[in-house]
Design a protein around this motif. Structure first.
Motif, PDB file in Angstrom:
ATOM      1  N   LYS A  35       0.770  -1.011   0.023  1.00  0.00           N
ATOM      2  CA  LYS A  35       0.011  -0.077   0.118  1.00  0.00           C
ATOM      3  C   LYS A  35       0.673   1.275   0.071  1.00  0.00           C
ATOM      4  N   PHE A  36       1.866   1.308   0.751  1.00  0.00           N
ATOM      5  CA  PHE A  36       2.879   2.371   0.748  1.00  0.00           C
ATOM      6  C   PHE A  36       3.549   2.808  -0.652  1.00  0.00           C
ATOM      7  N   LYS A  37       4.075   1.454  -1.366  1.00  0.00           N
ATOM      8  CA  LYS A  37       4.551   1.763  -2.450  1.00  0.00           C
ATOM      9  C   LYS A  37       3.538   2.352  -3.552  1.00  0.00           C
ATOM     10  N   LYS A  38       2.467   1.720  -3.405  1.00  0.00           N
ATOM     11  CA  LYS A  38       1.206   2.196  -4.265  1.00  0.00           C
ATOM     12  C   LYS A  38       0.937   3.830  -3.908  1.00  0.00           C
ATOM     13  N   GLY A  39       0.902   4.063  -2.661  1.00  0.00           N
ATOM     14  CA  GLY A  39       0.667   5.648  -2.156  1.00  0.00           C
ATOM     15  C   GLY A  39       1.825   6.441  -2.802  1.00  0.00           C
ATOM     16  N   VAL A  40       3.088   5.891  -2.791  1.00  0.00           N
ATOM     17  CA  VAL A  40       3.985   6.607  -3.498  1.00  0.00           C
ATOM     18  C   VAL A  40       4.081   6.920  -4.782  1.00  0.00           C
ATOM     19  N   ASP A  41       3.659   5.945  -5.330  1.00  0.00           N
ATOM     20  CA  ASP A  41       3.565   6.194  -6.689  1.00  0.00           C
ATOM     21  C   ASP A  41       2.383   7.361  -7.152  1.00  0.00           C
ATOM     22  N   LEU A  42       1.203   7.233  -6.424  1.00  0.00           N
ATOM     23  CA  LEU A  42      -0.191   8.071  -6.604  1.00  0.00           C
ATOM     24  C   LEU A  42       0.324   9.328  -6.181  1.00  0.00           C
ATOM     25  N   TYR A  43       1.245   9.588  -5.090  1.00  0.00           N
ATOM     26  CA  TYR A  43       1.710  10.823  -4.812  1.00  0.00           C
ATOM     27  C   TYR A  43       2.630  11.510  -5.990  1.00  0.00           C
ATOM     28  N   LYS A  44       3.615  10.770  -6.545  1.00  0.00           N
ATOM     29  CA  LYS A  44       4.315  11.274  -7.596  1.00  0.00           C
ATOM     30  C   LYS A  44       3.372  11.748  -8.823  1.00  0.00           C
ATOM     31  N   TYR A  45       2.542  10.832  -9.304  1.00  0.00           N
ATOM     32  CA  TYR A  45       1.591  11.155 -10.121  1.00  0.00           C
ATOM     33  C   TYR A  45       0.701  12.387 -10.016  1.00  0.00           C
ATOM     34  N   LEU A  46       0.275  12.463  -8.735  1.00  0.00           N
ATOM     35  CA  LEU A  46      -0.598  13.707  -8.449  1.00  0.00           C
ATOM     36  C   LEU A  46       0.271  14.921  -8.425  1.00  0.00           C
ATOM     37  N   TYR A  47       1.601  14.835  -7.989  1.00  0.00           N
ATOM     38  CA  TYR A  47       2.600  16.056  -8.139  1.00  0.00           C
ATOM     39  C   TYR A  47       2.644  16.511  -9.278  1.00  0.00           C
ATOM     40  N   GLU A  48       2.964  15.343 -10.522  1.00  0.00           N
ATOM     41  CA  GLU A  48       3.177  15.960 -11.859  1.00  0.00           C
ATOM     42  C   GLU A  48       1.991  16.499 -12.155  1.00  0.00           C
ATOM     43  N   ILE A  49       0.806  16.062 -12.138  1.00  0.00           N
ATOM     44  CA  ILE A  49      -0.538  16.801 -12.372  1.00  0.00           C
ATOM     45  C   ILE A  49      -0.413  18.089 -11.940  1.00  0.00           C
ATOM     46  N   LEU A  50      -0.087  18.307 -10.767  1.00  0.00           N
ATOM     47  CA  LEU A  50      -0.174  19.703 -10.084  1.00  0.00           C
ATOM     48  C   LEU A  50       1.041  20.749 -10.740  1.00  0.00           C
ATOM     49  N   ASN A  51       1.995  20.197 -10.952  1.00  0.00           N
ATOM     50  CA  ASN A  51       3.108  20.810 -11.723  1.00  0.00           C
ATOM     51  C   ASN A  51       2.754  21.208 -12.938  1.00  0.00           C
ATOM     52  N   LYS A  52       2.239  20.281 -13.743  1.00  0.00           N
ATOM     53  CA  LYS A  52       1.744  20.487 -15.202  1.00  0.00           C
ATOM     54  C   LYS A  52       0.750  21.578 -15.095  1.00  0.00           C
ATOM     55  N   VAL A  53      -0.348  21.620 -14.400  1.00  0.00           N
ATOM     56  CA  VAL A  53      -1.423  22.745 -14.162  1.00  0.00           C
ATOM     57  C   VAL A  53      -0.616  23.966 -13.807  1.00  0.00           C
ATOM     58  N   GLU A  54       0.198  24.022 -12.784  1.00  0.00           N
ATOM     59  CA  GLU A  54       0.929  25.348 -12.410  1.00  0.00           C
ATOM     60  C   GLU A  54       1.690  25.936 -13.588  1.00  0.00           C
ATOM     61  N   GLY A  55       2.337  24.939 -14.184  1.00  0.00           N
ATOM     62  CA  GLY A  55       3.127  25.513 -15.471  1.00  0.00           C
ATOM     63  C   GLY A  55       2.177  26.308 -16.510  1.00  0.00           C
ATOM     64  N   GLU A  56       0.949  25.513 -16.611  1.00  0.00           N
ATOM     65  CA  GLU A  56       0.118  26.008 -17.665  1.00  0.00           C
ATOM     66  C   GLU A  56      -0.602  27.413 -17.189  1.00  0.00           C
ATOM     67  N   ILE A  57      -0.819  27.392 -15.884  1.00  0.00           N
ATOM     68  CA  ILE A  57      -1.420  28.743 -15.309  1.00  0.00           C
ATOM     69  C   ILE A  57      -0.569  30.048 -15.507  1.00  0.00           C
ATOM     70  N   LYS A  58       0.952  29.489 -15.180  1.00  0.00           N
ATOM     71  CA  LYS A  58       1.909  30.528 -15.308  1.00  0.00           C
ATOM     72  C   LYS A  58       1.838  30.961 -16.921  1.00  0.00           C
ATOM     73  N   ILE A  59       1.904  30.343 -17.766  1.00  0.00           N
ATOM     74  CA  ILE A  59       1.895  30.569 -19.180  1.00  0.00           C
ATOM     75  C   ILE A  59       0.662  31.590 -19.527  1.00  0.00           C
ATOM     76  N   ILE A  60      -0.463  31.184 -18.995  1.00  0.00           N
ATOM     77  CA  ILE A  60      -1.533  31.997 -19.268  1.00  0.00           C
ATOM     78  C   ILE A  60      -1.465  33.213 -18.666  1.00  0.00           C
ATOM     79  N   MET A  61      -1.012  33.215 -17.355  1.00  0.00           N
ATOM     80  CA  MET A  61      -0.883  34.555 -16.567  1.00  0.00           C
ATOM     81  C   MET A  61       0.363  35.684 -17.352  1.00  0.00           C
ATOM     82  N   GLU A  62       1.178  34.923 -17.845  1.00  0.00           N
ATOM     83  CA  GLU A  62       2.410  35.625 -18.400  1.00  0.00           C
ATOM     84  C   GLU A  62       1.586  36.304 -19.618  1.00  0.00           C
TER      85      GLU A  62
END
Length: 74
Positions: A35-62
């Motif tokens: 479960k811990f390994k699965k949780g770490v994989d999920l965390y990494k996946y969710l973090y990547e999604i947030l980073n992608k969205v944050e990058g897109e927001i920065k581009i839009i704002m710029e």
């Protein structure tokens, strides 16, 4: 676990479920570890999604700032 078709909300719900099951202390060591390994994989996946969205927001704002600057100059 295939994360590619998992929405952010679904992934977050799954991660919360994993955390809840780990906190109960009712799992075996092996189950907890898996479960811990699965949780770490999920965390990494969710973090990547947030980073992608944050990058897109920065581009839009710029782009918005550049457009406002252009309108002020013109």
């Amino acid at each position: 676990m295939d994360l590619t078709n998992l929405s952010y909300e679904e992934g977050l719900k799954e991660l919360e479920s994993i955390i809840d099951s780990l906190e109960t202390g009712e799992l075996t060591l092996e189950e907890s570890f898996n479960k811990f390994k699965k949780g770490v994989d999920l965390y990494k996946y969710l973090y990547e999604i947030l980073n992608k969205v944050e990058g897109e927001i920065k581009i839009i704002m710029e782009d918005e700032e550049r457009e406002e600057d252009f309108q002020l100059e013109g």
